[in-house]
Design a protein around this motif. Structure first.
Motif, PDB file in Angstrom:
ATOM      1  N   ARG A  72       0.778  -0.939   0.041  1.00  0.00           N
ATOM      2  CA  ARG A  72      -0.069  -0.086  -0.099  1.00  0.00           C
ATOM      3  C   ARG A  72       1.116   1.176  -0.121  1.00  0.00           C
ATOM      4  NH1 ARG A  72      -5.355   0.001   2.863  1.00  0.00           N
ATOM      5  NH2 ARG A  72      -5.686   2.206   3.184  1.00  0.00           N
ATOM      6  N   LEU A 116      -8.934   5.676  -6.519  1.00  0.00           N
ATOM      7  CA  LEU A 116      -8.899   4.443  -6.141  1.00  0.00           C
ATOM      8  C   LEU A 116      -8.254   3.769  -4.815  1.00  0.00           C
ATOM      9  CD1 LEU A 116     -11.498   1.753  -5.948  1.00  0.00           C
ATOM     10  CD2 LEU A 116      -9.691   0.892  -7.706  1.00  0.00           C
ATOM     11  N   ILE A 117      -6.323   4.882  -5.540  1.00  0.00           N
ATOM     12  CA  ILE A 117      -5.082   4.225  -5.074  1.00  0.00           C
ATOM     13  C   ILE A 117      -5.175   5.940  -4.257  1.00  0.00           C
ATOM     14  CG2 ILE A 117      -2.745   4.594  -4.888  1.00  0.00           C
ATOM     15  CD1 ILE A 117      -3.645   2.452  -5.831  1.00  0.00           C
ATOM     16  N   GLU A 172      -6.845   7.316  -2.920  1.00  0.00           N
ATOM     17  CA  GLU A 172      -8.178   7.834  -1.518  1.00  0.00           C
ATOM     18  C   GLU A 172      -7.096   6.914  -0.423  1.00  0.00           C
ATOM     19  OE1 GLU A 172     -12.079   5.981  -2.426  1.00  0.00           O
ATOM     20  OE2 GLU A 172     -12.496   8.056  -3.665  1.00  0.00           O
ATOM     21  N   ILE A 173      -6.083   6.020  -1.015  1.00  0.00           N
ATOM     22  CA  ILE A 173      -6.000   5.544   0.537  1.00  0.00           C
ATOM     23  C   ILE A 173      -4.040   5.697   0.712  1.00  0.00           C
ATOM     24  CG2 ILE A 173      -7.623   3.742   0.338  1.00  0.00           C
ATOM     25  CD1 ILE A 173      -5.649   1.757  -1.091  1.00  0.00           C
TER      26      ILE A 173
END
Lengths: 215, 788
Positions: free
Chosen positions: A66, A90-91, A93-94
């Motif tokens: 991650r 998508l990425i 956001e994390i």
């Protein structure tokens, strides 16, 4: 017991572009799995900036992937229900310090097609979205597994150009795993794998530009 | 075994948990169908055989008193086959160790031989025959069991004002009292109401009816006209105080059983259909996924020369296996539940033997219905499979195309996270599947609302009847109408705080061609203890002239407020008079008519009389009051309100309890099955996507939330729909119970809804968690290497 990899001793540095060559069954994928935090070795040690990955558990590996790793796959693996921009978002956001999805897509030359769904994009465009998704979190390591494997030559080149640009501009350690030996010319370092061993290591004094490659 | 069958077995093994989920949902529907249909068959055949073997009468009549010689006149009515006359008397009972009095009906046994009609079935002890024995009595089984009475035990009864002791000779059953309860009751209360039999002589002596009778039963020759016989009979009995003869369709026990069967009939069709349609949908979902996964295999089979028919049959066999296991499970479940329900029915309905009979025709029907459901479910996907040209099938399916969801097109997209948008778009891309999933979950929710609505409805009726309408502690009825000063005697009893009179008179109410026979209740204009309420719950003041009737009775008679009813007295002076309808009352059991007591007495022309009194008794002197009551010669029966109420509560709790368990289990199974299956199919379709998310750094929980996010959304949509559907179900089912005898109001409470929501959510969460466990088995690397 069959060893997929044995006696591998490897050190990669930030900003380096490494191409790993090998035929199928040579251990390329196993190496990628280990370096990308998808698996742990049965023996030996593996460190990322002092972080012990060989002894990491499931949650630890997830955290490594991650925070530190960007993946580019042979078949793009985009989420079909999300647009290009959203696949990247998508990425972002994390991730803890991401660039914006728009910035990432501009870097791979897709600023104009951000709101298209994967089914509306060509193979090369899909792969570039995948690269944008991989780099948007500013990963320290970019893992590319046969990134041009499903593409024709000219499309493949635009993808490699994108990877090259990321490596140069962001200083990301980039590993390209392929059986296509032509790509060796764009690398800082070329590793050859066979039967689970590193059988060759070559440093290129100058890197060829991706646009000049022919296969 | 053919290789295709071997493939079938192995494919099924891989699909086992999903196939099991489908089979179990199907089994629930079948079990319910088999349970209810078999119960209907069991009840009907047992009842018919019981009626036949024990010579249950076809026409019944009560009267004041007629000499035994009148029986010959009645026997001569054309169409009458058998006449049986006798005595029936209300009694108050005094049980050893029980302070509160119970009441009952005591009937006579013939002077010679056994009963010819409504013959008794001996359970224990011995039957009483002819003139033999004194001081012995036969007791109905329900009362005997509830009060733990055995042959040889003693009990006391106040018969016509005289207290007498009896020894129990035998415990019996009667086809007249399959439902052993006072007329009009919808639930039995066996602790406080019983039926008894004793020799004619003794009963006649006690009731001053020697050489006479006050009730009779008839059986007709085949083909005789029941209405004609009833008319002739009423004509003969009129001079003897006849209260109007009636057929089986008005017989309290018979109608109660008939109503129960009609409720079962409704349940045996509606709910099973719900379950089977859900099962059909699930079969379809599982099979279409299976066929999508096996596109290439189908192509290869076709390329090898397998015919469309062979391939079609191969996939149909999947559903055949599911139907077969569903049926087997359903039959087992139906028999198991049916047997338990039969035990429960024994509380309500007393038969010599009520055995659960598996109706084999029902099983055939069940197999047929579920096969059709499964074939409909699978037909579409199988057709698609065999239509596929081999070359086309060898290629992977084209990538799925998506578009922004409706809410995003409306410009609200920015409000949602990316994963939320994924879920929205997935739902919108397969609207049929999403709506079927919502439908199935909604049905599961709805199913749960029904039994609780029943429970709450019954609770409301009890509270309404016992808190709002009748506020007395006890009701004391007199043996016969007495002068109004009798009330003063009751007031003088120890502990009595308030006493109010009641005058009842058996009448026929007529409006045009419609008529009903019932008892008019005469009450003080603004009674405290028995309040006549309108549909808004306000007390209606009984007018000095006019009649207030139940809403239901007005509906049956077709009259409105302001219109006139013709009242014809059925006893005493048999007066006839007309009264305007001045109000409509709201009540739930039976039908009623009320008049101001003075007005009623004036019309009846027998002076100021009362038949019963409502009393409030101070708790401190309760025991003294009861002792005094038991010894009171005038009291025909004493009804203690709380005792009856508690009895109702217990019986309701038992019956609703079992139904609730059954519905709860079934609804949970449906919710579980649907969510589990949807999650598994979604996992199978999206494993590449989910594995990708894992690889790029999503945690297991984040991926799980992507997987179930869609289901959570569907569940959230389904829950309110389910509550609506459930309320609709409850309304429809309660409508079938809306008869002249029993009515249940539709009471829907927040607790009921909350319970349904909770159960369905819990079942969904558990099944989603189970499905999510499979996320751990995702082959991250393998999935990434392979193309779809």
């Amino acid at each position: 017991m069959v060893h997929a990899l044995a006696g591998v001793d490897l050190e990669c540095r930030a900003g380096e572009l490494v191409v790993v060559l090998g035929a199928s069954g040579s251990g390329k994928s196993t190496l990628l799995n280990l370096l990308g935090g998808l698996d742990t070795p049965t023996s030996g040690s593996l460190f990322y900036r002092g972080w012990d990955l060989a002894g990491a558990d499931e949650a630890g590996l997830t955290r490594y992937r991650r925070e530190a790793v960007g993946f580019v796959f042979q078949f793009y693996n985009l989420i079909p229900s999300l647009t290009a921009r959203e696949n990247v978002a998508l990425i972002t956001e994390i991730a803890s310090d991401p660039m914006s999805p728009e910035e990432a897509l501009h870097m791979v030359g897709l600023g104009a097609r951000m709101d298209h769904f994967p089914a509306q994009l060509s193979g090369g465009e899909q792969q570039r979205v995948a690269i944008a998704r991989a780099i948007a979190k500013r990963p320290a390591v970019l893992m590319c597994d046969e990134p041009t494997g499903a593409l024709d030559v000219s499309t493949g080149k635009t993808v490699l150009e994108a990877i090259e640009r990321i490596n140069r501009e962001l200083g990301t350690l980039t590993l390209i795993i392929t059986h296509n030996s032509v790509m060796a010319e764009m690398a800082d370092r070329v590793l050859t794998l066979s039967d689970g061993h590193i059988t060759g290591e070559k440093h290129n004094r100058t890197r060829a530009a991706a646009s000049t490659l022919v296969w | 075994m053919s290789l295709l069958d071997l493939k079938l077995i192995r494919d099924l093994r891989a699909l086992k948990s999903q196939a099991a989920a489908v089979a179990i949902v199907m089994a629930c529907g079948l079990a319910m169908m088999i349970m209810t249909r078999s119960l209907i068959v069991s009840l009907e055949t047992t009842r018919d055989a019981y009626y036949r073997d024990n010579h249950f009468a076809q026409i019944f009549a009560r009267l004041k008193r007629a000499p035994n010689s009148v029986a010959a006149q009645i026997a001569a009515i054309p169409g009458v086959a058998t006449v049986q006359t006798g005595i029936a008397l209300s009694v108050t009972l005094d049980l050893p160790g029980v302070i509160e009095p119970a009441t009952g009906l005591i009937q006579s046994l013939p002077e010679q031989g056994e009963l010819t009609l409504n013959r008794l079935h001996l359970r224990a002890g011995r039957i009483l025959v002819g003139r033999e024995s004194t001081g012995e009595i036969l007791v109905g089984e329900a009362f005997a069991q509830a009060n733990q009475l055995q042959p040889g035990d003693e009990m006391a009864a106040v018969l016509y004002g005289r207290r007498q002791r009896f020894r129990i000779a035998g415990i019996v059953l009667s086809p007249e009292f399959i439902f052993e309860a006072p007329p009009g009751a919808s639930l039995p209360n066996n602790k406080t109401y019983g039926v008894f039999w004793m020799p004619y002589k003794e009963l006649a002596r006690a009731s001053n009816l020697d050489g006479a009778f006050n009730q009779l039963s008839l059986r007709l020759v085949p083909g005789a006209s029941e209405p004609a016989v009833i008319e002739a009979l009423d004509h003969i009995l009129r001079p003897y105080g006849g209260r109007g003869a009636y057929g089986r369709t008005s017989h309290p026990s018979h109608t109660r059983l008939r109503d129960e069967i009609s409720i079962l009939n409704g349940l045996s069709i509606g709910f099973p259909l719900v379950f089977l349609s859900v099962a059909a949908f699930m079969t379809n979902a599982v099979m279409s996924r299976q066929i999508t996964l096996q596109r290439e295999q189908i192509a290869i089979l076709k390329a090898f020369g397998f015919s469309n028919g062979e391939i079609g049959r191969h996939y149909l066999k999947f559903s055949i296996v599911i139907v077969a296991s569903g049926t087997a499970l359903g039959v087992l479940g139906g028999v198991f539940l049916g047997e338990r329900l039969v035990e429960l029915y024994h509380i309500f309905f007393r038969f010599p033997e009520l055995k659960f009979q598996l109706a084999s025709s029902v099983v055939v029907l069940a197999v047929l219905v579920s096969s059709i459901a499964a074939i409909i479910g699978v037909a579409g996907s199988v057709r698609a499979a065999v239509r596929l040209a081999p070359a086309e099938a060898m290629r992977p399916e084209p990538p799925s195309s998506y578009r922004p969801a409706l809410v995003e097109r409306l410009g609200l997209g920015r409000l949602f996270t990316v994963t939320f948008r994924m879920a929205l778009r997935n739902i919108e891309r397969r609207p049929v599947r999403a709506s079927l999933t919502v439908g199935a979950l909604a049905l599961a929710t709805g199913i749960l609302v029904v039994p609780n609505a029943f429970r709450d409805g019954i609770g409301h009726v009890l509270d309404y009847q016992w808190d709002l309408i009748q506020r007395q502690t006890v009701m004391v009825s007199l043996i016969e109408p007495s002068p109004a000063r009798a009330l003063a005697d009751f007031k003088a009893l120890p502990g009595v705080i308030l006493a109010e009179p009641l005058r009842g008179a058996a009448v026929e109410l007529r409006a045009g061609n419609q008529f009903r026979r019932l008892s008019i209740t005469g009450l003080p204009a603004q009674a405290e203890l028995y309040r006549v309420l309108d549909s808004m719950g306000r007390q209606i003041t009984l007018p000095p002239e006019g009649i207030v009737i139940s809403k239901k009775l007005a509906e049956v008679l077709g009259v409105k407020i302001g219109e006139t009813l013709l009242v014809r007295g059925l006893e005493g002076k048999r007066v006839e008079f007309s009264v305007p309808v001045t109000g409509l009352s709201e009540d739930f059991a039976g039908t009623a008519a009320y008049m101001e007591i003075g007005a009623l007495n004036r019309h009846l022309g027998e002076g100021d009389r009362i038949n019963a009194a409502y009393l409030t008794v101070g708790a401190g002197q309760w025991n003294e009051f009861l002792q005094a009551m038991k010894a009171s010669p005038r009291a025909g029966s004493v009804v203690v309100k709380n005792k009856i109420r508690q009895g109702f509560r217990e019986t309701t709790a038992q019956s609703i309890g079992l139904l609730q368990q059954i519905y709860l289990t079934f609804a949970a199974v449906v919710a579980f099955g649907i969510v589990y299956n949807s999650a598994r199919i979604s996992l199978s379709e999206r494993q590449r996507e989910l594995a990708t998310l894992r690889v790029i750094g999503f945690t297991r929980g984040e991926v799980a939330s992507v997987l179930v996010g869609e289901l959570v959304m569907l569940t959230l949509i389904a829950l309110p729909c389910g509550l609506l559907i459930g309320s609709g179900f409850a309304r429809v089912i309660l409508m079938t119970v809306n008869t002249e005898f029993v009515r249940l109001p539709l009471i829907l409470t927040a607790q009921n809804y909350a319970f349904a929501v909770l159960v369905v959510s819990a079942a969904s969460v558990v099944s989603a968690l189970l499905a999510c466990r499979r996320l751990d088995q995702l082959d991250l690397v393998g999935v990434l290497k392979a193309r779809d």
